[in-house]
Structure formats: structure tokens, C-alpha cells
Design a protein around this motif. Structure first.
Motif, mmCIF file in Angstrom:
data_model
loop_
_atom_site.group_PDB
_atom_site.id
_atom_site.type_symbol
_atom_site.label_atom_id
_atom_site.label_comp_id
_atom_site.label_asym_id
_atom_site.label_seq_id
_atom_site.Cartn_x
_atom_site.Cartn_y
_atom_site.Cartn_z
ATOM 1 N N GLU A 1 0.878 -0.904 -0.064
ATOM 2 C CA GLU A 1 0.053 -0.138 0.469
ATOM 3 C C GLU A 1 0.627 0.815 0.055
ATOM 4 O OE1 GLU A 1 -2.497 0.020 3.525
ATOM 5 O OE2 GLU A 1 -3.654 -1.630 2.649
ATOM 6 N N VAL A 2 1.868 1.227 1.444
ATOM 7 C CA VAL A 2 2.853 2.400 1.570
ATOM 8 C C VAL A 2 3.801 2.641 -0.441
ATOM 9 C CG1 VAL A 2 4.869 3.518 2.710
ATOM 10 C CG2 VAL A 2 2.765 2.714 2.910
ATOM 11 N N ALA A 3 4.138 1.571 -0.786
ATOM 12 C CA ALA A 3 4.553 1.271 -2.013
ATOM 13 C C ALA A 3 4.042 2.857 -3.087
ATOM 14 C CB ALA A 3 5.147 0.210 -2.200
ATOM 15 N N GLU A 4 2.366 1.794 -3.254
ATOM 16 C CA GLU A 4 1.711 2.714 -4.525
ATOM 17 C C GLU A 4 1.710 4.110 -4.083
ATOM 18 O OE1 GLU A 4 -1.878 1.274 -4.194
ATOM 19 O OE2 GLU A 4 -1.291 -0.795 -4.692
ATOM 20 N N LEU A 5 1.668 4.934 -2.752
ATOM 21 C CA LEU A 5 1.917 6.241 -2.689
ATOM 22 C C LEU A 5 2.934 6.564 -2.566
ATOM 23 C CD1 LEU A 5 0.417 6.652 0.656
ATOM 24 C CD2 LEU A 5 -1.193 7.012 -0.013
ATOM 25 N N LEU A 6 4.100 6.020 -2.419
ATOM 26 C CA LEU A 6 5.029 6.312 -3.196
ATOM 27 C C LEU A 6 5.609 6.550 -4.029
ATOM 28 C CD1 LEU A 6 7.582 4.421 -0.254
ATOM 29 C CD2 LEU A 6 7.585 6.581 -0.493
ATOM 30 N N GLU A 7 5.214 5.987 -5.522
ATOM 31 C CA GLU A 7 4.536 5.870 -6.592
ATOM 32 C C GLU A 7 4.173 6.461 -7.035
ATOM 33 O OE1 GLU A 7 4.213 2.520 -10.829
ATOM 34 O OE2 GLU A 7 3.302 2.295 -8.742
ATOM 35 N N ALA A 8 2.897 6.759 -6.619
ATOM 36 C CA ALA A 8 2.175 7.903 -7.174
ATOM 37 C C ALA A 8 2.596 9.466 -6.776
ATOM 38 C CB ALA A 8 1.191 8.450 -6.305
ATOM 39 N N ALA A 9 3.257 10.039 -6.078
ATOM 40 C CA ALA A 9 4.073 11.648 -5.597
ATOM 41 C C ALA A 9 4.815 11.002 -6.600
ATOM 42 C CB ALA A 9 4.661 11.232 -3.963
ATOM 43 N N TRP A 10 5.856 9.990 -7.101
ATOM 44 C CA TRP A 10 6.710 9.975 -7.663
ATOM 45 C C TRP A 10 6.610 10.183 -8.868
ATOM 46 C CZ3 TRP A 10 11.873 9.396 -7.386
ATOM 47 C CH2 TRP A 10 12.897 9.148 -7.919
ATOM 48 N N ASN A 11 5.447 9.850 -9.679
ATOM 49 C CA ASN A 11 5.425 9.919 -11.170
ATOM 50 C C ASN A 11 3.727 11.509 -10.642
ATOM 51 O OD1 ASN A 11 5.918 7.175 -11.649
ATOM 52 N ND2 ASN A 11 3.670 7.381 -11.790
ATOM 53 N N ARG A 12 3.945 12.228 -9.909
ATOM 54 C CA ARG A 12 3.084 13.290 -9.633
ATOM 55 C C ARG A 12 4.700 13.949 -10.553
ATOM 56 N NH1 ARG A 12 -0.093 11.930 -5.777
ATOM 57 N NH2 ARG A 12 0.644 12.550 -4.297
ATOM 58 N N HIS A 13 5.325 14.560 -9.808
ATOM 59 C CA HIS A 13 6.810 15.334 -9.528
ATOM 60 C C HIS A 13 8.288 14.384 -9.177
ATOM 61 C CE1 HIS A 13 9.131 18.784 -9.015
ATOM 62 N NE2 HIS A 13 8.806 19.209 -9.895
ATOM 63 N N PRO A 14 9.071 13.923 -10.161
ATOM 64 C CA PRO A 14 9.997 12.840 -10.015
ATOM 65 C C PRO A 14 10.783 13.704 -9.361
ATOM 66 C CG PRO A 14 8.860 12.713 -12.332
ATOM 67 C CD PRO A 14 8.267 13.595 -11.861
ATOM 68 N N LEU A 15 11.422 12.929 -8.575
ATOM 69 C CA LEU A 15 12.445 13.633 -7.064
ATOM 70 C C LEU A 15 14.014 13.446 -7.841
ATOM 71 C CD1 LEU A 15 11.066 12.412 -4.191
ATOM 72 C CD2 LEU A 15 10.114 14.122 -4.742
ATOM 73 N N GLU A 16 14.922 15.100 -7.500
ATOM 74 C CA GLU A 16 16.230 14.820 -7.305
ATOM 75 C C GLU A 16 16.609 14.238 -6.429
ATOM 76 O OE1 GLU A 16 19.317 15.625 -9.481
ATOM 77 O OE2 GLU A 16 17.588 17.053 -9.320
#
Length: 457
Positions: A277-292
Motif C-alpha cells: 500500500e505504501v509503495a503505491e503512495l510513494l509511486e503516485a507521489a513520484w509520478n506526479r513530480h519525480p524527485l531529485e
């Protein structure tokens, strides 16, 4: 059966598992619990609890804290349900609690939708509405177009509200799990089966729920001398301790060895599901704006709140998962699947503070940047065996075992108790009344200060 007073105190301690009470206040409740039971405390426990409870709100002259004593709760759908009960004859008035229950909200949307010939999920205002002939065929000939559109729009808004509510409830649970593991999910019967167990779980959870401080050093450790004194009482009476309940929040080898394999497996399955579940949240945040990824310094557009909440939850779940695998003798799984830790995003000013004080990026950041992303590992899209993690750790001279990259976290040593500071956006302030004024003025928030509050200061 416990006395009514003991029962009341146990209920208060259990309620604290979903709140954000100061550890001092929880220590005060534990003191009262032992007094109500007539328990003769050993000197170490009595001294430790007194040291913490001295600073509880009940013992402070102002009896006030400027910080919220609860995790932010999402706004429910009470207003929308009340509106639905007025517009739809077959929707009864519901209690306020229904507005926080996604299942009840969805049931209302479906029931109300049937009364106007609308299926759940039909939200397109241009194509999903019924025209005059279709309304007549559905038995809605007496309902005007205006009244039909009003009901259709309400149900469409309710579906959007339901999606937001589920998302925010999930984020709240992720935040609590990242800080207090599975404490919030402990049923009362399991929690209160042994008062010593309840006291330890409630206190260590309150310590875990403490807010982060704006600093360029380490955050305050959870396991302190008060927690150690309470844990010593569990060690002294192992046959009475509910070790399975303790394992929800404190997964050391000493605790897990006392838990049955069946219960350990139950916890392992639960943590495994939570990791996904948390991996999905991380992926969604990453896809919205990939991090440095090479620095993990916040840039404009990054959803740092969601990422940091999910990263903390991921690392907590991962630590429990590793510890239980080790206790079950299933460490060979890590030879094939060994997902890495996830660092939090760092504000640019904190990163600058680190550099100015002679520090730099934490070695874990470099390791994270070279490993496959967690969601890719869990879906099997990329391989991340233990050997790969060990090789990357070696490249940056990090011990993969001591650094908890390929093994459970080392058991924490108890630290000295320090009273909980009043924080304004992470900055410690001595007085809670001043803290309230600073917060209302927007100080330390990065936002413009409101003139009235600034003048008051």
C-alpha cells in the motif's frame, strides 16, 4: 475484573493510541493506573514515571499545549449526507458518524442513484444524465429537469468527496503507522489484557508520535529511560505479558522470540500488505513530480508532505518485516527480494545548514539513489537481491547490517528522558502561549505574517 477506575484509565490509554498526547501526559495516566491498582512499583519505574509526569499538563501551572493532540482528521461527508436525506425520499437521516464511514456513504450514493436511474460511477454531466424520455421511462416524469440535475450533481459531488475521504483516511493511517507502527490498530481486549503491557505500549507509542524538530542532527529517539523501566516490568513477569501486543510496536528479537509462529506469520502478512500500500503512495507521489534522487532536496512542485509520510511508514513497515522474517528463520527471502530504505525529502535550508556545519548528504542517500525503486521491486519489475544491496553499501563504506539495509534494526539503547518541547513548524519555543501567537502570526512557516498577530507580538 478491573475496578471502574482502572477500566477508565485503560480506556484512556487505549484511546491515546490514535491521538497525539504528550509522553508526559501518558506517563501521568500510567502513574494513575498503577495507583488505582494499588501496585507497588519498583524504585526505577517510580522514579522514571515521576520524572516524566512532573511535566504533564495536569502538573503545569498553565495546563496548556499549543500543539494539536490528535492527528489531522479528514473532513467527513456529514453535510452531503444531510443534503441527500432532504433531496431523496428513500435516504434517511443518518448519525454524524456515518459521514466518516466510506461504506455507509457509498451505500447512500448507490441507493439514491437508483431512485433517479443513475448507476454508481456515472458522473459525466453530458452523457450520463437521462433526457426527458428516459426520465419518463424510468418513472421520473414528475421530476423536473432542474430537480433531476440538482440530484445528479449532488451524487457526482458525493462520489468525489468519497474518493477524497478515503485518500485522506489512508494518509492518516499511513502517518500513524509510520510513527507508531500498528499501535492504532490494537483492539482494546488485546491491549488491556495486561496493565503492564498496556502501560508500555501506550508510552512508547506516545514517544513515537512526537513531532520532528527542525535540526541538522538526529531526531529524538523513541526508546528512553521511562520506556526502559516499563519494559523491565515486562521482563520481570514474562508469563503475564502479552508479547504479541508488544510486537505490534516494539519488534526486538527479545519480544519476537516470545511470540508464537502463528502470530508472527499473521503480523508478517499484515506488514507485507502494508508495504505494498505504501509503495503505491510513494509511486503516485513520484509520478506526479519525480524527485531529485541524488540529493533528496525538495524542489518546487514536490509533494514533500505525502512523500515524507509515506517514506517514514515504509521504513517502519520494512523494519518490522525484516525483524519478523529473521525471527521466523526466513531471511533467505532477502537473498531474492531485499527492498531498500526510503529517505525523506530534505528542505533546502536544512541541507544548507548541514553543509555549513561541516556535514553533507547522509550515505544512505547515495545507496538509495543506486537501488531500484521500491514499487518496482515489489512488483517484480526489477531485481534487488541482498547481494546487490551489499555491493552498493560496500561502495559507500556502509555496513549493511549495522545500517539496517540487509538486517533488522539493532536494538535501541535507552536515552535520557527530555520533556516534549512546544514546536512551531518544527522550531522549539519555550512557552506554549507564545507558541500559539507565533503560529497564528505565520512565524517559521515560510508564509506571510498576519499584521494583527505580528503587532500583538
Amino acid at each position: 475484573m478491573p475496578s471502574p477506575r482502572v477500566e477508565q484509565l485503560l480506556r484512556e490509554l487505549h484511546a491515546s493510541l490514535t491521538l497525539r498526547k504528550r509522553p508526559e501526559d501518558v506517563a501521568g495516566l500510567v502513574q494513575e493506573l498503577y495507583a488505582a491498582q494499588g501496585t507497588d512499583l519498583d524504585s526505577a519505574t517510580e522514579t522514571a514515571l515521576a520524572k516524566a509526569a512532573e511535566h504533564s499538563l495536569r502538573n503545569l501551572w498553565h495546563g496548556y499545549t499549543s500543539m494539536r493532540e490528535d492527528f489531522a482528521r479528514p473532513v467527513g461527508a456529514q453535510r452531503q449526507l444531510a443534503r441527500a436525506s432532504r433531496l431523496f425520499a428513500d435516504v434517511p437521516e443518518l448519525p454524524d458518524s456515518a459521514g466518516d464511514d466510506p461504506d455507509q456513504i457509498e451505500a447512500v450514493i448507490r441507493r439514491a442513484g437508483e431512485s433517479i436511474g443513475r448507476a454508481y460511477g456515472q458522473n459525466d454531466f453530458g452523457t450520463d444524465r437521462l433526457d426527458r424520455a428516459e426520465r419518463a421511462a424510468a418513472g421520473l416524469g414528475e421530476v423536473s429537469k432542474r430537480q433531476y440535475n440538482k440530484r445528479f450533481r449532488l451524487l457526482r459531488r458525493m462520489e468525489a468527496k468519497l474518493a477524497r475521504l478515503i485518500h485522506e483516511q489512508r494518509r492518516r493511517e499511513v502517518t500513524m503507522t509510520g510513527k507508531g507502527a500498528l499501535a492504532h490498530a490494537l483492539p482494546y481486549g488485546l491491549f488491556a489484557a495486561d496493565p503492564d503491557t498496556a502501560a508500555f505500549i501506550a508510552y512508547v507509542t506516545a514517544r513515537g508520535y512526537m513531532r520532528s524538530v527542525f535540526t541538522n542532527g538526529r531526531q529524538r529517539q523513541v526508546y528512553d529511560e521511562v520506556a526502559e523501566a516499563l519494559f523491565e516490568r515486562l521482563r520481570a513477569r514474562p508469563e503475564r505479558t502479552c508479547w504479541y501486543a508488544v510486537a505490534h510496536v516494539h519488534p526486538t528479537s527479545e519480544v519476537l522470540v516470545a511470540v508464537s509462529d502463528e502470530d508472527l506469520t499473521r503480523l508478517l502478512v499484515r506488514w507485507n500488505g502494508f508495504l505494498r500500500e505504501v509503495a503505491e503512495l510513494l509511486e503516485a507521489a513520484w509520478n506526479r513530480h519525480p524527485l531529485e534522487r541524488d540529493t533528496m532536496i525538495v524542489r518546487r512542485g514536490d509533494d514533500s508532505s505525502t512523500w515524507n509520510q509515506a517514506a517514514q511508514a515504509w521504513n517502519a513497515a520494512r523494519a518490522h518485516w525484516f525483524a519478523i522474517l529473521s525471527e521466523l528463520g526466513q531471511e533467505h527471502i532477502l537473498d531474492r527480494v531485499c527492498p531498500g530504505k526510503v529517505p525523506r525529502l530534505m528542505a533546502a535550508d536544512v541541507a544548507y545548514w548541514h553543509r555549513m556545519s561541516g556535514g553533507g548528504l547522509h550515505p544512505d542517500t547515495y545507496i538509495w539513489a543506486e537501488l531500484p525503486l521500491p514499487w518496482e521491486v515489489l512488483r517484480g519489475e526489477k531485481e534487488c537481491p541482498r547481494s546487490l544491496v551489499e555491493a552498493v553499501c560496500a561502495r559507500y563504506r556502509v555496513d549493511p547490517v549495522a545500517g539496517a539495509w540487509t538486517a533488522p534494526r539493532p536494538a535501541a539503547e535507552a536515552v535520557a528522558f527530555r520533556r516534549t518541547p512546544e514546536l512551531v513548524h518544527g522550531v522549539a519555543v519555550a512557552d506554549p502561549l507564545v507558541a500559539s501567537a507565533l503560529r497564528s502570526a505565520g512565524v517559521f512557516s515560510g508564509q506571510g505574517k498576519r499584521a494583527a498577530a505580528s503587532e500583538w507580538l
